[in-house]
Design an enzyme around this catalytic site. Structure first.
Site, PDB file in Angstrom:
ATOM      1  N   GLY A  76      30.043  50.284 -31.485  1.00 55.85           N
ATOM      2  CA  GLY A  76      29.087  49.197 -31.317  1.00 55.85           C
ATOM      3  C   GLY A  76      27.889  49.536 -30.460  1.00 55.85           C
ATOM      4  O   GLY A  76      27.537  50.703 -30.249  1.00 55.85           O
ATOM      5  N   GLY A 222      17.006  45.906 -17.876  1.00 55.46           N
ATOM      6  CA  GLY A 222      15.628  46.218 -17.525  1.00 55.46           C
ATOM      7  C   GLY A 222      15.519  47.133 -16.323  1.00 55.46           C
ATOM      8  O   GLY A 222      14.720  48.073 -16.305  1.00 55.46           O
ATOM      9  N   HIS A 483      40.280  59.214   4.934  1.00 55.87           N
ATOM     10  CA  HIS A 483      39.082  59.558   5.708  1.00 55.87           C
ATOM     11  C   HIS A 483      38.745  61.033   5.486  1.00 55.87           C
ATOM     12  O   HIS A 483      39.637  61.872   5.487  1.00 55.87           O
ATOM     13  CB  HIS A 483      39.336  59.316   7.195  1.00 55.87           C
ATOM     14  CG  HIS A 483      38.217  59.782   8.076  1.00 55.87           C
ATOM     15  ND1 HIS A 483      37.060  59.050   8.237  1.00 55.87           N
ATOM     16  CD2 HIS A 483      38.073  60.907   8.829  1.00 55.87           C
ATOM     17  CE1 HIS A 483      36.261  59.704   9.070  1.00 55.87           C
ATOM     18  NE2 HIS A 483      36.854  60.835   9.440  1.00 55.87           N
TER      19      HIS A 483
END
Length: 504
Positions: A76, A222, A483
């Site tokens: 699509g 846009g 971390h």
């Protein structure tokens, strides 16, 4: 048990959620002009995200499935002229822009850097081609029949297919799924030729870098295309009717921040501005605008104008009127909470019906609709559909925005944490943006999560999972995050929401 609770959960009733699916009979692609002998359990009109995912899921469930797609390739809009090719251009244009402007202070000096636009487009096309072929493979793997052609209703159980390579056939099904997607919304008076006045499709395949590039519409599409062509060298102006960019769903604080950042990158903005009309000139386009609240008209000139004012459902030529399927005032197929139309065995999902026009929303509906047909239950939580804008930095959110909560009169508290205080962001020298969380002041349950920053599109997955399971900000704050990672900003924002952040 959790699994039992999830199985018992029904689709969320929201402003956009109807339901239902039908069983389909299929026609062989080789028997042109004749109806097939065997009914299909499911016939799907449309091979975009909603259609192909439903087809694969139905095949996995042991159903006999036919999927009809007129484009000639599966996937699509998203895969062929939307999400996927745009991400290729966004990624590679960002790399090009980084090499030009952001490597010297990182200790990397490069020589003469040139843009090969043809190769940039070729890389995009290779990505698309590989993925479309992958879907065809999955169709074969799961026993899905794929018809390349245009489908339309002949009666409530029969779909006529005009085959792309000539002739026609008919497919009958116990259930039929409408998954025809959407198309670009045109701007009155501006005829799209995909050369000087273009849609998002044309913006993905320009053969040159325009000197001046004007975008009508400051929504996600846009702004992503504005970013691509600005990085590649165009002088870009974005005209937006609303007072903020990013669309009405974006949190206002986030919108203001991303506008400042994109402006620093060289993109010009005219918000609160209405486009009156436009016309082609000898070598470009003139666009007449004025303030949305009224004011002195102004003329803007550009070599290329992108019309990006949204999309609308695509149901043209389906023959819905022939079988009495109803559309609402915006052209959306009317469905119930199980995706059923007024004809119970005919259902609709994706852009052709209610809700945000997002590929991942369509994918969730595709799975749910097959489950409704096969098992009698399905689930999509429309309060947990994330949205991502792939500019740099990225913007992502899930749940409610601050303006949503204010408008609804819902009390909330806010916690934020900036990437400028995150160790991984500092080592990457990408410190713009922050994580923002909104939570119920009494229960601490998270109501909305908004991120502007590097890898926001990946980080929002944790936020979506948190909202889906009803997590509190303290739940997130007490969960160990590795971390140094960008995800620590997520944890710190949660700490700031229910108590205090450690590193800010």
């Amino acid at each position: 048990m959790l699994s039992q609770r999830l199985i018992g959960r029904t689709a969320v009733k929201s402003a956009f959620r109807p339901s239902g699916l039908p069983t389909v009979v299929n026609a062989s692609r080789w028997r042109r002009g004749y109806a097939t002998e065997a009914d299909r359990d499911l016939v799907i009109i449309g091979g975009g995200v909603a259609g192909y995912v439903a087809a694969i899921k139905a095949g996995q469930e042991g159903m006999k499935v036919t999927c009809i797609e007129k484009r000639g390739t599966l996937g699509g809009t998203c895969l062929n002229v939307g999400c996927i090719p745009s991400k290729s251009l966004l990624n590679n244009s960002h790399l090009y822009h980084t090499i030009l402007h952001d490597t010297k202070h990182r200790g990397i000096e490069v020589g003469d850097v040139k843009l090969n636009l043809g190769q940039l487009m070729k890389a995009k096309e290779q990505s698309v081609s590989g993925l479309t072929k992958g879907i065809e493979f999955l169709f074969k793997k799961n026993g899905v029949e794929y018809l390349k052609g245009t489908g339309s209703f002949e009666d409530p159980h029969t779909v006529k297919v005009e085959l792309n390579d000539g002739g026609e056939t008919r497919v009958t099904g116990k259930n039929i799924l409408i998954a025809t997607g959407s198309e670009v919304t045109p701007f009155p008076g501006l005829e799209i030729d995909e050369k000087t006045i273009i849609s998002s499709t044309g913006a993905l395949s320009l053969d040159h870098v325009p000197k001046k590039f004007l975008v009508i519409g400051g929504g996600i599409i846009g702004l992503e295309m504005a970013s691509v062509w600005s990085r590649l060298g165009s002088e870009v102006t974005v005209v937006e009717y609303l007072d903020q960019i990013g669309g009405p769903g974006m949190d206002t604080e986030i919108s203001k921040n991303i506008q400042k950042i994109l402006k620093k990158q060289g993109i010009n903005f005219k918000t609160g501005t209405k486009v009156l009309n436009g016309e082609k000139t000898g070598d470009g386009v003139k666009i007449n605008v004025e303030a949305a609240k009224g004011g002195k008209p102004e003329t803007l000139e550009a070599d290329v104008v992108l019309v990006a004012i949204g999309r609308r459902p695509y149901t043209k030529g389906l023959g819905l009127e022939k079988i009495g399927i109803e559309l609402d005032e915006r052209g959306r197929v009317i469905i119930d909470q199980e995706y059923r139309t007024k004809i119970p065995h005919i259902r609709c999902v994706g852009d052709a019906t209610f809700g945000p026009m997002l590929a991942h929303k369509a994918e969730e509906e595709a799975v749910a609709v097959v489950e409704y047909i096969k098992k009698g239950y399905g689930h999509v939580n429309y309060g947990c559909i994330p949205a991502v804008m792939y500019t740099f930095p990225e913007v992502a959110w899930v749940g409610q925005s601050e303006q949503d909560l204010k408008k609804a009169g819902i009390p909330y508290r806010v916690g934020t944490f900036p990437f400028s205080a995150n160790s991984r962001a500092k080592t990457n020298l990408d410190t713009e943006g922050f994580v923002k969380m909104l939570a119920d002041p009494e229960t601490d349950r998270l109501l909305g999560i908004h991120i502007i920053g590097p890898n926001a599109g990946e980080m929002i997955a944790e936020g979506t999972l948190a909202l889906e399971y009803g997590a509190s900000s303290e739940d997130i704050a007490r969960t160990c995050h590795a971390h140094p990672t960008l995800a620590e900003a997520f944890k710190e924002a949660a700490m700031a929401t229910y108590s205090k952040a450690i590193h800010f």
